[in-house]
Motif scaffolding. Structure first.
Motif, PDB file in Angstrom:
ATOM      1  N   PRO A  51      -3.445  -0.253   5.155  1.00  0.00           N
ATOM      2  CA  PRO A  51      -3.284   1.238   5.446  1.00  0.00           C
ATOM      3  C   PRO A  51      -2.641   2.086   4.233  1.00  0.00           C
ATOM      4  O   PRO A  51      -1.728   1.463   3.540  1.00  0.00           O
ATOM      5  N   ALA A  52      -3.032   3.189   3.655  1.00  0.00           N
ATOM      6  CA  ALA A  52      -2.567   3.811   2.586  1.00  0.00           C
ATOM      7  C   ALA A  52      -1.061   4.213   2.620  1.00  0.00           C
ATOM      8  O   ALA A  52      -0.706   4.620   4.005  1.00  0.00           O
ATOM      9  N   ALA A  53      -0.461   4.251   1.694  1.00  0.00           N
ATOM     10  CA  ALA A  53       0.820   4.686   1.891  1.00  0.00           C
ATOM     11  C   ALA A  53       0.897   5.920   0.774  1.00  0.00           C
ATOM     12  O   ALA A  53      -0.011   6.093   0.074  1.00  0.00           O
ATOM     13  N   GLU A  54       1.968   6.670   0.993  1.00  0.00           N
ATOM     14  CA  GLU A  54       2.166   7.723  -0.028  1.00  0.00           C
ATOM     15  C   GLU A  54       2.204   7.517  -1.544  1.00  0.00           C
ATOM     16  O   GLU A  54       3.097   6.206  -1.692  1.00  0.00           O
ATOM     17  N   PRO A  55       1.590   8.068  -2.330  1.00  0.00           N
ATOM     18  CA  PRO A  55       1.714   7.657  -3.814  1.00  0.00           C
ATOM     19  C   PRO A  55       3.181   7.735  -4.362  1.00  0.00           C
ATOM     20  O   PRO A  55       3.985   8.681  -3.794  1.00  0.00           O
ATOM     21  N   GLN A  56       3.761   7.089  -5.380  1.00  0.00           N
ATOM     22  CA  GLN A  56       4.929   7.358  -5.862  1.00  0.00           C
ATOM     23  C   GLN A  56       4.754   7.876  -7.410  1.00  0.00           C
ATOM     24  O   GLN A  56       3.983   7.441  -7.890  1.00  0.00           O
ATOM     25  N   GLU A  57       5.710   8.696  -7.753  1.00  0.00           N
ATOM     26  CA  GLU A  57       5.550   9.271  -9.163  1.00  0.00           C
ATOM     27  C   GLU A  57       6.610   8.593 -10.038  1.00  0.00           C
ATOM     28  O   GLU A  57       7.435   8.044  -9.670  1.00  0.00           O
ATOM     29  N   TYR A  58       5.946   8.245 -11.067  1.00  0.00           N
ATOM     30  CA  TYR A  58       6.751   7.225 -12.146  1.00  0.00           C
ATOM     31  C   TYR A  58       6.329   7.724 -13.540  1.00  0.00           C
ATOM     32  O   TYR A  58       4.952   7.468 -13.889  1.00  0.00           O
ATOM     33  N   ALA A  59       7.100   8.161 -14.457  1.00  0.00           N
ATOM     34  CA  ALA A  59       6.592   8.343 -15.714  1.00  0.00           C
ATOM     35  C   ALA A  59       5.475   9.189 -16.084  1.00  0.00           C
ATOM     36  O   ALA A  59       4.549   8.837 -16.785  1.00  0.00           O
ATOM     37  N   GLY A  60       5.202  10.172 -15.349  1.00  0.00           N
ATOM     38  CA  GLY A  60       4.011  10.975 -15.352  1.00  0.00           C
ATOM     39  C   GLY A  60       2.835  10.654 -14.574  1.00  0.00           C
ATOM     40  O   GLY A  60       1.665  10.953 -14.722  1.00  0.00           O
ATOM     41  N   CYS A  61       2.808   9.337 -13.997  1.00  0.00           N
ATOM     42  CA  CYS A  61       1.656   8.930 -13.319  1.00  0.00           C
ATOM     43  C   CYS A  61       2.069   8.720 -11.798  1.00  0.00           C
ATOM     44  O   CYS A  61       3.263   8.989 -11.269  1.00  0.00           O
ATOM     45  N   LYS A  62       1.066   8.505 -11.117  1.00  0.00           N
ATOM     46  CA  LYS A  62       0.985   8.494  -9.730  1.00  0.00           C
ATOM     47  C   LYS A  62       0.593   7.072  -9.474  1.00  0.00           C
ATOM     48  O   LYS A  62      -0.347   6.311  -9.882  1.00  0.00           O
ATOM     49  N   ILE A  63       1.522   6.068  -8.594  1.00  0.00           N
ATOM     50  CA  ILE A  63       1.331   4.715  -8.362  1.00  0.00           C
ATOM     51  C   ILE A  63       0.847   4.838  -6.931  1.00  0.00           C
ATOM     52  O   ILE A  63       1.753   5.378  -5.922  1.00  0.00           O
ATOM     53  N   PHE A  64      -0.091   4.245  -6.390  1.00  0.00           N
ATOM     54  CA  PHE A  64      -0.850   4.071  -5.238  1.00  0.00           C
ATOM     55  C   PHE A  64      -0.623   2.304  -4.902  1.00  0.00           C
ATOM     56  O   PHE A  64      -1.375   1.652  -5.422  1.00  0.00           O
ATOM     57  N   ALA A  65       0.082   2.108  -4.088  1.00  0.00           N
ATOM     58  CA  ALA A  65       0.422   0.810  -3.540  1.00  0.00           C
ATOM     59  C   ALA A  65      -0.588   0.386  -2.325  1.00  0.00           C
ATOM     60  O   ALA A  65      -0.689   0.951  -1.454  1.00  0.00           O
ATOM     61  N   GLU A  66      -1.697  -0.485  -2.781  1.00  0.00           N
ATOM     62  CA  GLU A  66      -2.851  -0.798  -2.011  1.00  0.00           C
ATOM     63  C   GLU A  66      -3.244  -2.111  -1.788  1.00  0.00           C
ATOM     64  O   GLU A  66      -4.137  -2.966  -2.076  1.00  0.00           O
ATOM     65  N   PRO A  67      -2.163  -2.941  -1.088  1.00  0.00           N
ATOM     66  CA  PRO A  67      -2.106  -4.369  -0.928  1.00  0.00           C
ATOM     67  C   PRO A  67      -3.401  -4.614  -0.196  1.00  0.00           C
ATOM     68  O   PRO A  67      -3.983  -3.784   0.679  1.00  0.00           O
ATOM     69  N   VAL A  68      -4.078  -5.868  -0.412  1.00  0.00           N
ATOM     70  CA  VAL A  68      -5.201  -6.266   0.373  1.00  0.00           C
ATOM     71  C   VAL A  68      -4.818  -7.468   1.265  1.00  0.00           C
ATOM     72  O   VAL A  68      -4.502  -8.378   0.987  1.00  0.00           O
ATOM     73  N   ARG A  69      -5.414  -6.962   2.345  1.00  0.00           N
ATOM     74  CA  ARG A  69      -5.052  -8.151   3.864  1.00  0.00           C
ATOM     75  C   ARG A  69      -6.019  -8.995   3.257  1.00  0.00           C
ATOM     76  O   ARG A  69      -7.484  -8.994   3.330  1.00  0.00           O
ATOM     77  N   GLU A  70      -5.480 -10.355   3.179  1.00  0.00           N
ATOM     78  CA  GLU A  70      -6.226 -11.563   3.382  1.00  0.00           C
ATOM     79  C   GLU A  70      -5.811 -12.507   4.319  1.00  0.00           C
ATOM     80  O   GLU A  70      -4.601 -13.228   4.226  1.00  0.00           O
ATOM     81  N   GLY A  71      -6.364 -12.419   5.236  1.00  0.00           N
ATOM     82  CA  GLY A  71      -5.721 -13.484   6.679  1.00  0.00           C
ATOM     83  C   GLY A  71      -4.730 -12.839   7.242  1.00  0.00           C
ATOM     84  O   GLY A  71      -4.530 -11.784   7.638  1.00  0.00           O
ATOM     85  N   ALA A  72      -3.604 -13.599   7.063  1.00  0.00           N
ATOM     86  CA  ALA A  72      -2.228 -13.237   7.478  1.00  0.00           C
ATOM     87  C   ALA A  72      -1.275 -12.551   6.494  1.00  0.00           C
ATOM     88  O   ALA A  72      -0.233 -12.512   6.804  1.00  0.00           O
ATOM     89  N   GLN A  73      -1.878 -12.647   5.318  1.00  0.00           N
ATOM     90  CA  GLN A  73      -1.011 -12.164   4.248  1.00  0.00           C
ATOM     91  C   GLN A  73      -1.585 -10.970   3.280  1.00  0.00           C
ATOM     92  O   GLN A  73      -2.805 -10.521   3.594  1.00  0.00           O
ATOM     93  N   TYR A  74      -0.903 -10.483   2.505  1.00  0.00           N
ATOM     94  CA  TYR A  74      -1.344  -9.404   1.676  1.00  0.00           C
ATOM     95  C   TYR A  74      -1.268  -9.577   0.366  1.00  0.00           C
ATOM     96  O   TYR A  74      -0.174 -10.289  -0.281  1.00  0.00           O
ATOM     97  N   ARG A  75      -2.261  -9.296  -0.493  1.00  0.00           N
ATOM     98  CA  ARG A  75      -2.306  -9.365  -1.901  1.00  0.00           C
ATOM     99  C   ARG A  75      -1.957  -8.435  -2.639  1.00  0.00           C
ATOM    100  O   ARG A  75      -2.322  -7.330  -2.248  1.00  0.00           O
ATOM    101  N   LEU A  76      -1.030  -8.535  -3.600  1.00  0.00           N
ATOM    102  CA  LEU A  76      -0.596  -7.324  -4.500  1.00  0.00           C
ATOM    103  C   LEU A  76      -1.819  -6.697  -5.068  1.00  0.00           C
ATOM    104  O   LEU A  76      -2.612  -7.379  -5.999  1.00  0.00           O
ATOM    105  N   ALA A  77      -1.950  -5.383  -4.957  1.00  0.00           N
ATOM    106  CA  ALA A  77      -2.910  -4.731  -5.389  1.00  0.00           C
ATOM    107  C   ALA A  77      -2.520  -3.053  -5.302  1.00  0.00           C
ATOM    108  O   ALA A  77      -1.877  -2.693  -4.505  1.00  0.00           O
ATOM    109  N   GLY A  78      -2.752  -2.479  -6.231  1.00  0.00           N
ATOM    110  CA  GLY A  78      -2.631  -0.895  -6.536  1.00  0.00           C
ATOM    111  C   GLY A  78      -3.585  -0.194  -7.587  1.00  0.00           C
ATOM    112  O   GLY A  78      -4.471  -0.801  -8.322  1.00  0.00           O
TER     113      GLY A  78
END
Length: 106
Positions: A23-50
């Motif tokens: 599920p989507a989280a609120e974007p974070q502002e950093y150095a003039g950019c917007k960061i969207f944390a979008e981990p991918v669920r794989e089985g019982a774990q989450y892969r780092l993605a954004g």
């Protein structure tokens, strides 16, 4: 009945499903950019993605990333995704968006 379920799952790809985005989280502002944390669920774990977005000359440029890091907690995955995005921004600086491509993977 369980016997028939096992047989049906053998013919339907073994019951494996494609990775799902968390599920989507609120974007974070950093150095003039917007960061969207979008981990991918794989089985019982989450892969780092954004993705990282930046407005340049009225156009939103997007840089997506997917890493091998896996987490059991969605909150941990999101936190580490934001840190990784900040690291990508810091290491690449202006060159992250200098090619002007609307979207690409980093």
């Amino acid at each position: 009945m369980a016997f028939f379920s096992k047989i049906l799952s053998m013919f339907s790809g073994g019951g494996e499903q494609a990775p799902k985005a968390a599920p989507a989280a609120e974007p974070q502002e950093y150095a003039g950019c917007k960061i969207f944390a979008e981990p991918v669920r794989e089985g019982a774990q989450y892969r780092l993605a954004g993705r990282i977005e930046k407005e340049v000359n009225g156009q939103t440029l997007v840089r997506t990333f997917l890493r091998a890091d896996m987490f059991t907690s969605l909150d941990d995955a999101r936190e580490c995704t934001v840190r990784k995005a900040q690291q990508i921004i810091d290491q690449n600086g202006a060159s992250l968006f200098s090619d002007g491509a609307a979207s690409r993977t980093t």
